[in-house]
Enzyme design. Structure first.
Site, PDB file in Angstrom:
ATOM      1  N   CYS A  22      16.020   4.937   0.541  1.00  0.00           N
ATOM      2  CA  CYS A  22      14.787   4.338   0.775  1.00  0.00           C
ATOM      3  C   CYS A  22      14.000   5.252   1.828  1.00  0.00           C
ATOM      4  O   CYS A  22      12.648   5.141   2.175  1.00  0.00           O
ATOM      5  CB  CYS A  22      14.897   2.849   1.385  1.00  0.00           C
ATOM      6  SG  CYS A  22      15.651   1.899   0.053  1.00  0.00           S
TER       7      CYS A  22
ATOM      8  N   HIS B  17       8.389   0.880   4.689  1.00  0.00           N
ATOM      9  CA  HIS B  17       9.077   1.041   3.678  1.00  0.00           C
ATOM     10  C   HIS B  17       8.956  -0.707   3.268  1.00  0.00           C
ATOM     11  O   HIS B  17       9.107  -1.455   3.955  1.00  0.00           O
ATOM     12  CB  HIS B  17      10.489   1.161   4.057  1.00  0.00           C
ATOM     13  CG  HIS B  17      11.432   0.909   2.804  1.00  0.00           C
ATOM     14  ND1 HIS B  17      11.232   1.234   1.551  1.00  0.00           N
ATOM     15  CD2 HIS B  17      12.699   0.303   2.644  1.00  0.00           C
ATOM     16  CE1 HIS B  17      12.148   0.704   0.981  1.00  0.00           C
ATOM     17  NE2 HIS B  17      13.024   0.336   1.533  1.00  0.00           N
TER      18      HIS B  17
ATOM     19  N   ASN C  49      11.281  -3.871  -3.842  1.00  0.00           N
ATOM     20  CA  ASN C  49      11.953  -2.403  -3.098  1.00  0.00           C
ATOM     21  C   ASN C  49      12.044  -1.350  -4.322  1.00  0.00           C
ATOM     22  O   ASN C  49      12.792  -1.385  -5.026  1.00  0.00           O
ATOM     23  CB  ASN C  49      12.980  -2.754  -2.290  1.00  0.00           C
ATOM     24  CG  ASN C  49      13.810  -1.555  -1.772  1.00  0.00           C
ATOM     25  OD1 ASN C  49      13.148  -0.600  -1.748  1.00  0.00           O
ATOM     26  ND2 ASN C  49      14.823  -1.910  -1.018  1.00  0.00           N
TER      27      ASN C  49
END
Length: 317
Positions: free
Chosen positions: A112, A244, A274
């Site tokens: 990520c 993020h 996500n």
């Protein structure tokens, strides 16, 4: 010398799965998911839609937004955890799709945090004078790593890609600074229980949610504070904060600790969940398309991923 973002683009697969649809085959419900994550839906790539395919869609949009010829690109970096094959890289397949003969291309794997890592690598390469125009992509088919019976993880992720074009900056716009970090001792907080050399499979996502929440907030907070301090900036100087897009509770807690005003915090996780390395460029593409970003705006990126890997980047638009 530094580099600047001259174009960006995002792509989400057409198939959308809402929380209510997910609840038909997973022991969960819309309220449970929204309360804990802020997510309302996720996009899922088709069986024959691979990471390289969604990367190409985002890349084409970024190239068009930058208003450059594809032949100006002299390096491709693809940030991904979910490549089509163990090898070759997604980036080399993308190079072929774009018709860019001999242009160096490679994948970068920091999960990520991949896009922030990619920004630092791209900036260093352009600053060296070796490269002029870099295509940087975050692309993920995260649903391929999900255990659809594990409601703690399967509700969190989606598929998508975001891309930027970076070129040398001849004025005061561009990447001001960035930092990146890792802590391999914390790898068991978030990992897959498979791998090519381990058991010949990709495995499924295993996560210790509470520990990850605490460390995500702590590590990103430290990274941001250090980055701002080292460059004589304060939170008040930030026009847009693009963290993020993993979980709205993490985003809100981090913004609270930093004392960033809510209207400056970009949140898109509700609509695509996500998407790992794709989440920041997807959010950037969304806010740029809205027309809100102005020349001279100060933008802050920050991300954390498995590894653990984390970091932040500060830029002037």
């Amino acid at each position: 010398m530094t580099c600047k973002i001259i174009g960006c683009g995002g792509y989400l697969p057409p198939k959308v799965v809402s929380n209510d649809e997910l609840a038909k085959f997973v022991d969960t419900n819309d309220e449970w998911i929204r309360t804990r994550t802020g997510i309302s839906q996720r996009h899922i790539a088709g069986d024959t839609e691979y990471t390289s395919h969604i990367a190409l869609k985002a890349a084409e949009k970024a190239i068009a937004d930058a208003d450059i010829s594809v032949n100006e690109i002299d390096l491709i970096i693809t940030c991904t955890t979910t490549p089509d094959n163990s090898f070759p890289s997604v980036a080399t397949k993308l190079q072929s799709y774009l018709g860019l003969n001999n242009v160096p291309s490679f994948d970068l794997q920091a999960v990520c945090a991949g896009f922030v890592y990619g920004v630092q690598v791209a900036n260093s390469l352009i600053s060296s004078g070796k490269y002029k125009t870099i295509l940087l992509i975050g692309a993920e088919k995260m649903t391929s790593l999900l255990d659809w019976e594990d409601r703690a993880t399967c509700v969190l992720f989606g598929d998508g890609a975001g891309s930027v074009i970076l070129q040398r900056s001849d004025d005061n716009s561009g990447i001001i600074d960035s930092n990146i970090f890792s802590s391999g001792a914390d790898y068991e907080i978030l990992y897959t229980n498979g791998g090519v050399s381990m058991n010949g499979s990709s495995g499924k996502i295993i996560m210790q949610g509470q520990k990850l929440f605490r460390l995500a907030v702590e590590k990103m907070h430290q990274s941001i504070e250090e980055l701002l301090r080292n460059n004589n900036f304060t939170v008040n100087d930030i026009d847009y904060f693009i963290p993020h897009q993993a979980n709205v509770r993490i985003i809100n807690k981090l913004a609270e600790l930093l004392n960033v005003e809510d209207h400056k915090v970009v949140k898109t996780v509700e609509k695509h969940a996500n998407c790992s390395a794709a989440s920041i460029p997807l959010a950037l593409s969304t806010i740029k398309a809205s027309g809100k970003i102005k020349k001279g705006d100060i933008i802050l990126f920050s991300a954390i991923g498995a590894g653990l890997t984390w970091g932040s980047a500060l830029l002037r638009w």
